[in-house]
Enzyme design. Structure first.
Site, mmCIF file in Angstrom:
data_model
loop_
_atom_site.group_PDB
_atom_site.id
_atom_site.type_symbol
_atom_site.label_atom_id
_atom_site.label_comp_id
_atom_site.label_asym_id
_atom_site.label_seq_id
_atom_site.Cartn_x
_atom_site.Cartn_y
_atom_site.Cartn_z
ATOM 1 C CB CYS A 140 1.413 -6.980 11.359
ATOM 2 S SG CYS A 140 -0.101 -7.701 11.951
ATOM 3 C CG HIS A 183 -2.257 -5.988 6.916
ATOM 4 N ND1 HIS A 183 -0.790 -6.100 7.104
ATOM 5 C CD2 HIS A 183 -2.806 -6.032 8.188
ATOM 6 C CE1 HIS A 183 -0.514 -6.403 8.259
ATOM 7 N NE2 HIS A 183 -1.466 -6.435 9.019
ATOM 8 C CD GLU A 184 -5.857 -4.363 9.640
ATOM 9 O OE1 GLU A 184 -6.050 -5.179 10.554
ATOM 10 O OE2 GLU A 184 -4.656 -3.456 9.692
HETATM 11 ZN ZN ZN Z 1 -1.662 -6.962 11.120
#
Ligand code: ZN
Length: 221
Positions: A140, A183-184
């Site tokens: 990330c 994830h986003e």
């Molecule tokens: Zn991220």
């Protein structure tokens, strides 16, 4: 006496209304959001743990119809794209809280499409998760230099606003691109992959790459 009290209330009301108007411009973006959108370089400052925990942990809100049609959204989208594709970041996705703005806006690299284009999604939500669950590595931009093993679903159904009309669109996405969406979208709910990972470790190659860049917080931040 009553008159003074009434006048006091009137002045308070004027003060509150003035404060409200100064906090929101005609397009609905807050003063802070406008400052970030306008003053950021084309490659924006990326929020990271632990310094920007409050922003990264705050759930994001939708973009209104008025904001959807604003020049500010176009500018923000363009700068977010420049940021995620810049060699200093080199990501496959980015969410607005990662540039300091708690709005439901993400860019995702569509690895499942020919040419692997980046696409922007506004007011996005994951409607359903299904398929198999698989464990795989994730990193990330907001946790630079680290990676972790996360278990995610192989299939998602997403809904988001059409950038032209604002109408809701739905789409089924599968494979690693579905992982990027998960994830986003987690970012928009204040969740980071480290919350879901069963292990987090240093990615030495990434750590070494980071040494060639200087990440400076803007003085107006
Ligand atoms: Zn991220």
């Amino acid at each position: 006496m009553t008159r003074y009290i009434v006048r006091g209330w009137s002045l308070s009301l004027v003060f509150v209304v003035t404060m409200f108007i100064s906090a929101c411009n005609s397009n609905g973006w807050s003063k802070r959001e406008l400052t970030i959108i306008d003053r950021s370089d084309s490659v924006m400052f990326v929020t990271t743990l632990p310094d920007d925990s409050v922003i990264l942990r705050t759930p994001s809100v939708d973009v209104s119809m008025q904001e959807l049609k604003s020049q500010e959204l176009q500018t923000l989208m363009a700068k977010m794209l420049r940021t995620v594709t810049d060699p200093s970041q080199d990501g496959v996705g980015i969410a607005a809280p990662q540039v300091g703005i708690n709005r439901r806006i993400i860019w995702v690299q569509r690895l499942d499409k020919e040419g692997e284009p980046f696409e922007c999604y506004v007011n996005i939500r994951i409607d359903s998760l299904y398929g198999e669950t698989r464990r795989g590595p994730e990193g990330c931009l907001s946790v630079p230099g680290y990676a972790g093993m996360v278990t995610r679903n192989t299939d998602v159904v997403i809904s988001y606003a059409d950038l032209g009309s604002g109408n809701l669109k739905k789409e089924h996405v599968e494979g690693y691109t579905a992982v990027i969406f998960q994830h986003e979208c987690d970012h928009l709910d204040g969740i980071l992959y480290v919350d879901r990972a069963d292990s987090v470790f240093i990615n030495q190659t990434w750590m070494d790459e980071l040494k060639q860049y200087e990440f400076t917080r803007p003085d107006w931040w």
